[in-house]
Design an enzyme around this catalytic site. Structure first.
Site, PDB file in Angstrom:
ATOM      1  N   ARG A 190       0.737  -1.247   0.102  1.00  0.00           N
ATOM      2  CA  ARG A 190      -0.076  -0.057  -0.074  1.00  0.00           C
ATOM      3  C   ARG A 190       0.844   1.313  -0.254  1.00  0.00           C
ATOM      4  O   ARG A 190       0.358   2.365   0.310  1.00  0.00           O
ATOM      5  CB  ARG A 190      -0.840   0.018   1.087  1.00  0.00           C
ATOM      6  N   LYS A 206       1.836  11.965 -10.287  1.00  0.00           N
ATOM      7  CA  LYS A 206       0.933  11.182 -11.116  1.00  0.00           C
ATOM      8  C   LYS A 206       1.647  10.015 -11.450  1.00  0.00           C
ATOM      9  O   LYS A 206       2.426   9.943 -12.158  1.00  0.00           O
ATOM     10  CB  LYS A 206       0.312  11.871 -12.222  1.00  0.00           C
ATOM     11  N   GLU A 222       7.001  20.645 -23.680  1.00  0.00           N
ATOM     12  CA  GLU A 222       6.393  20.748 -22.313  1.00  0.00           C
ATOM     13  C   GLU A 222       7.021  21.853 -21.429  1.00  0.00           C
ATOM     14  O   GLU A 222       6.400  22.319 -20.615  1.00  0.00           O
ATOM     15  CB  GLU A 222       6.807  19.456 -21.635  1.00  0.00           C
ATOM     16  N   LYS A 247       5.565  24.168 -12.133  1.00  0.00           N
ATOM     17  CA  LYS A 247       4.855  22.737 -11.749  1.00  0.00           C
ATOM     18  C   LYS A 247       4.579  22.682 -10.234  1.00  0.00           C
ATOM     19  O   LYS A 247       3.706  22.123  -9.776  1.00  0.00           O
ATOM     20  CB  LYS A 247       5.163  21.462 -12.747  1.00  0.00           C
ATOM     21  N   GLU A 302      -5.419  17.466  -8.315  1.00  0.00           N
ATOM     22  CA  GLU A 302      -6.319  18.138  -9.581  1.00  0.00           C
ATOM     23  C   GLU A 302      -7.647  18.256  -9.207  1.00  0.00           C
ATOM     24  O   GLU A 302      -8.499  17.757  -9.916  1.00  0.00           O
ATOM     25  CB  GLU A 302      -6.252  17.213 -10.681  1.00  0.00           C
ATOM     26  N   ARG A 361      -4.712  22.345 -11.356  1.00  0.00           N
ATOM     27  CA  ARG A 361      -3.613  21.421 -11.698  1.00  0.00           C
ATOM     28  C   ARG A 361      -4.149  21.045 -13.039  1.00  0.00           C
ATOM     29  O   ARG A 361      -3.648  20.672 -14.050  1.00  0.00           O
ATOM     30  CB  ARG A 361      -3.487  20.235 -10.988  1.00  0.00           C
ATOM     31  N   ASN A 382      -2.669  20.858 -18.393  1.00  0.00           N
ATOM     32  CA  ASN A 382      -3.163  20.047 -19.608  1.00  0.00           C
ATOM     33  C   ASN A 382      -3.415  20.744 -20.736  1.00  0.00           C
ATOM     34  O   ASN A 382      -4.134  20.255 -21.726  1.00  0.00           O
ATOM     35  CB  ASN A 382      -4.424  19.433 -19.412  1.00  0.00           C
ATOM     36  N   HIS A 436      -3.634  19.229 -24.412  1.00  0.00           N
ATOM     37  CA  HIS A 436      -3.835  17.907 -24.435  1.00  0.00           C
ATOM     38  C   HIS A 436      -5.043  17.452 -24.880  1.00  0.00           C
ATOM     39  O   HIS A 436      -4.950  16.408 -25.295  1.00  0.00           O
ATOM     40  CB  HIS A 436      -3.555  17.616 -22.859  1.00  0.00           C
ATOM     41  N   HIS A 448      -4.134  14.782 -27.390  1.00  0.00           N
ATOM     42  CA  HIS A 448      -4.638  13.199 -27.290  1.00  0.00           C
ATOM     43  C   HIS A 448      -5.179  12.740 -28.590  1.00  0.00           C
ATOM     44  O   HIS A 448      -5.199  11.648 -28.804  1.00  0.00           O
ATOM     45  CB  HIS A 448      -5.186  13.049 -25.829  1.00  0.00           C
ATOM     46  N   HIS A 471       4.471  12.279 -27.581  1.00  0.00           N
ATOM     47  CA  HIS A 471       3.451  12.939 -26.986  1.00  0.00           C
ATOM     48  C   HIS A 471       3.574  14.460 -26.890  1.00  0.00           C
ATOM     49  O   HIS A 471       2.901  15.178 -27.159  1.00  0.00           O
ATOM     50  CB  HIS A 471       3.510  12.462 -25.503  1.00  0.00           C
TER      51      HIS A 471
HETATM   52  P1  NAD Z   1       9.593   7.336 -22.949  1.00  0.00           P
HETATM   53  O1  NAD Z   1       9.822   7.183 -21.399  1.00  0.00           O
HETATM   54  O2  NAD Z   1       9.213   6.421 -23.862  1.00  0.00           O
HETATM   55  O3  NAD Z   1      11.273   7.662 -23.463  1.00  0.00           O
HETATM   56  C1  NAD Z   1      11.325   8.111 -24.770  1.00  0.00           C
HETATM   57  C2  NAD Z   1      12.412   7.124 -25.440  1.00  0.00           C
HETATM   58  O4  NAD Z   1      13.710   7.804 -25.048  1.00  0.00           O
HETATM   59  C3  NAD Z   1      12.365   5.760 -25.052  1.00  0.00           C
HETATM   60  O5  NAD Z   1      12.668   5.061 -26.057  1.00  0.00           O
HETATM   61  C4  NAD Z   1      13.527   5.720 -23.928  1.00  0.00           C
HETATM   62  O6  NAD Z   1      13.979   4.504 -23.965  1.00  0.00           O
HETATM   63  C5  NAD Z   1      14.647   6.829 -24.428  1.00  0.00           C
HETATM   64  N1  NAD Z   1      15.384   7.188 -23.379  1.00  0.00           N
HETATM   65  C6  NAD Z   1      14.956   7.555 -22.260  1.00  0.00           C
HETATM   66  N2  NAD Z   1      16.239   8.166 -21.794  1.00  0.00           N
HETATM   67  C7  NAD Z   1      17.075   8.317 -22.677  1.00  0.00           C
HETATM   68  C8  NAD Z   1      18.499   8.761 -22.598  1.00  0.00           C
HETATM   69  N3  NAD Z   1      18.991   9.308 -21.703  1.00  0.00           N
HETATM   70  N4  NAD Z   1      19.141   8.420 -23.460  1.00  0.00           N
HETATM   71  C9  NAD Z   1      18.509   7.999 -24.779  1.00  0.00           C
HETATM   72  N5  NAD Z   1      17.597   7.272 -24.777  1.00  0.00           N
HETATM   73  C10 NAD Z   1      16.641   7.604 -23.692  1.00  0.00           C
HETATM   74  O7  NAD Z   1       9.029   8.517 -23.091  1.00  0.00           O
HETATM   75  P2  NAD Z   1       8.807  10.211 -22.289  1.00  0.00           P
HETATM   76  O8  NAD Z   1       8.479  11.157 -23.286  1.00  0.00           O
HETATM   77  O9  NAD Z   1       9.782  10.353 -21.543  1.00  0.00           O
HETATM   78  O10 NAD Z   1       7.648   9.914 -21.339  1.00  0.00           O
HETATM   79  C11 NAD Z   1       6.228   9.819 -21.818  1.00  0.00           C
HETATM   80  C12 NAD Z   1       5.312   9.111 -20.865  1.00  0.00           C
HETATM   81  O11 NAD Z   1       5.403  10.012 -19.855  1.00  0.00           O
HETATM   82  C13 NAD Z   1       3.973   8.808 -21.154  1.00  0.00           C
HETATM   83  O12 NAD Z   1       3.653   7.481 -20.986  1.00  0.00           O
HETATM   84  C14 NAD Z   1       3.265   9.788 -20.568  1.00  0.00           C
HETATM   85  O13 NAD Z   1       1.631   9.258 -20.220  1.00  0.00           O
HETATM   86  C15 NAD Z   1       3.954   9.958 -19.456  1.00  0.00           C
HETATM   87  N6  NAD Z   1       3.603  11.274 -18.830  1.00  0.00           N
HETATM   88  C16 NAD Z   1       3.358  11.410 -17.555  1.00  0.00           C
HETATM   89  C17 NAD Z   1       3.419  12.611 -16.732  1.00  0.00           C
HETATM   90  C18 NAD Z   1       2.665  12.382 -15.258  1.00  0.00           C
HETATM   91  O14 NAD Z   1       2.467  13.472 -14.710  1.00  0.00           O
HETATM   92  N7  NAD Z   1       2.919  11.383 -14.593  1.00  0.00           N
HETATM   93  C19 NAD Z   1       3.256  13.648 -17.489  1.00  0.00           C
HETATM   94  C20 NAD Z   1       3.655  13.482 -18.885  1.00  0.00           C
HETATM   95  C21 NAD Z   1       3.911  12.424 -19.585  1.00  0.00           C
HETATM   96  N1  GLY Z   2       0.955  16.380 -16.829  1.00  0.00           N
HETATM   97  C1  GLY Z   2      -0.106  16.860 -15.941  1.00  0.00           C
HETATM   98  C2  GLY Z   2       0.082  16.897 -14.449  1.00  0.00           C
HETATM   99  O1  GLY Z   2       0.946  16.338 -14.034  1.00  0.00           O
HETATM  100  O2  GLY Z   2      -0.938  17.140 -13.690  1.00  0.00           O
END
Ligand code: NAD
Ligand code: GLY
Length: 355
Positions: A118, A140, A182, A224, A234, A238, A242, A245, A249, A262
């Site tokens: 948990r 998140k 972003e 942020k 949110e 918060r 988006n 978005h 999306h 993205h």
């Molecule tokens: P990702 O994690 O897929 O990374 C992008 C690519 O870069 C991948 O192929 C990864 O293996 C590669 N990579 C990562 N670090 C590297 C490095 N230092 N050198 C070489 N390659 C590297 O994508 P992302 O853009 O980091 O994240 C997207 C994800 O984040 C989505 O799932 C999205 O929903 C999520 N997200 C979450 C939040 C949140 O608040 N939790 C906010 C925005 C996005």
């Molecule tokens: N990426 C939107 C949030 O963290 O709320």
């Protein structure tokens, strides 16, 4: 190095940003309370950086779990596998999960940490620009379901965010640009002075110069962190994070998540939100023009593919998580740095900017 804080009372945590932090284990290791550590990473990032991180885990009982690379692996099944790995490690309540990777790894590892007994500690070690400025901050966590992205998850704050910007040296250019979107988003939502600073520094940022890059990451994280401190779950403000978005999306889904990253979809989505705001008389075309120009200087796309029919995109927008029953809620703006939530936007106006 820059240090920021997400202010959440007893759950407050630091964000460290600078080169060489992976090796600087004295800093982050002090936050590991127990003896068990599970590092979650992926098949691309682990060969590059796991050994360096592991040097800081000497003397602890640790193991690693590696995901295959890609959004398609951000699944419930893999959360189950991470939980099994925690079981095999014999992880107790004071165990710590370290997420070493981009947003996919961070979201999934954080969710697994939220579930194990948990809720146990986790540390975010983001390795993409997007994860440094967005997904690692704010708690998140979650995974995708067959019916939609990020539909299962939990709010679970990390103990720290360790952003070693030296790891960005291996990040592909397209991923770097997606992270820039972003950063622009944060400024466009709520910080006009930061937006002007980005305009002044766009060329240096596109060239990956270190000092402005650290400043850009820190300013976006500070923005942020402030929003998250005021509205962790949110209930209001918060949702402004988006901006772009709902359009983004829809564009991502229409392209079956293969056409655009993205961040690229968010860039286009922000432009469409700005155009819609101008069409509704909320903002000026001049501000839309500044947004488009900045995104283009950072190498980002600003127009949706003509292949997607506006009616189909509108249909996809209706499925957005921000909608309450029966009303379309969109994040629009009153110009640079002034985003707001708008309900009941007429379909004709949305279609007007999609055409
Ligand atoms: P990702 O994690 O897929 O990374 C992008 C690519 O870069 C991948 O192929 C990864 O293996 C590669 N990579 C990562 N670090 C590297 C490095 N230092 N050198 C070489 N390659 C590297 O994508 P992302 O853009 O980091 O994240 C997207 C994800 O984040 C989505 O799932 C999205 O929903 C999520 N997200 C979450 C939040 C949140 O608040 N939790 C906010 C925005 C996005
Ligand atoms: N990426 C939107 C949030 O963290 O709320």
């Amino acid at each position: 190095m820059e240090t920021l804080h997400v202010d959440l009372g007893g759950r407050s945590y630091p964000i460290w940003i600078g080169p060489g932090l992976l090796r600087d284990s004295a800093r982050w290791r002090a936050l590991i309370r127990g003896r068990h550590v599970l590092v979650v990473s992926n098949s691309t990032v682990a060969p590059l950086y796991l050994d360096t991180l592991a040097q800081g885990l000497d003397g602890l009982r640790w193991s690693s779990f590696l995901l295959e690379d890609g959004e398609a692996h951000k699944t419930f099944a893999n959360v189950g596998r991470v939980l099994e790995a925690l079981g095999e490690l014999g992880a107790t309540r004071d165990a710590c999960v370290i997420a070493l990777g981009g947003g996919v790894v961070g979201d999934l590892a954080g969710f697994a940490a939220a579930c194990w007994m948990r809720g146990i500690d986790f540390i975010q070690v983001p390795t993409t620009l997007l994860s440094m400025v967005d997904s690692s901050v704010g708690g998140k966590t979650g995974v995708n379901l067959p019916v939609g992205k990020n539909l299962a998850g939990a709010f679970h704050q990390p103990r720290a965010v360790v952003s070693d910007i030296a790891v960005l040296d291996t990040l592909p250019q397209r991923e770097y640009r997606a992270g820039m979107a972003e950063i622009v988003k944060g400024a466009a939502i709520g910080d006009p002075a930061f937006f002007a600073w980005l305009e002044a520094n766009a060329d240096a940022l596109a060239a990956r110069e270190q000092a402005p890059l650290i400043e850009a990451i820190a300013r976006k994280c500070a923005y942020k962190a402030g929003v998250v401190s005021r509205d962790e779950t949110e209930q209001g403000e918060r949702a402004l994070l988006n901006l772009g978005h709902t359009f983004g999306h829809a564009i991502e889904t229409a392209g079956h998540y293969r056409e655009l990253l993205h961040g690229e979809a968010v860039a286009i989505g922000m432009v469409l939100a700005a155009r819609l705001s101008a069409r509704l008389g909320m903002s000026s075309d001049e501000d839309t023009g500044r947004l488009v120009a900045l995104l283009q200087r950072l190498g980002l796309p600003t127009e949706p593919s003509k292949a997607h029919a506006p009616g189909r995109l509108l249909e996809l927008m209706r499925l957005d998580k921000k909608n309450s029953a029966g009303t379309q809620r969109l994040i629009l703006w009153r110009g640079i740095g002034k985003a707001e939530i708008v309900s009941n936007v007429p379909d004709d106006d949305v279609l007007g900017v999609l055409q």
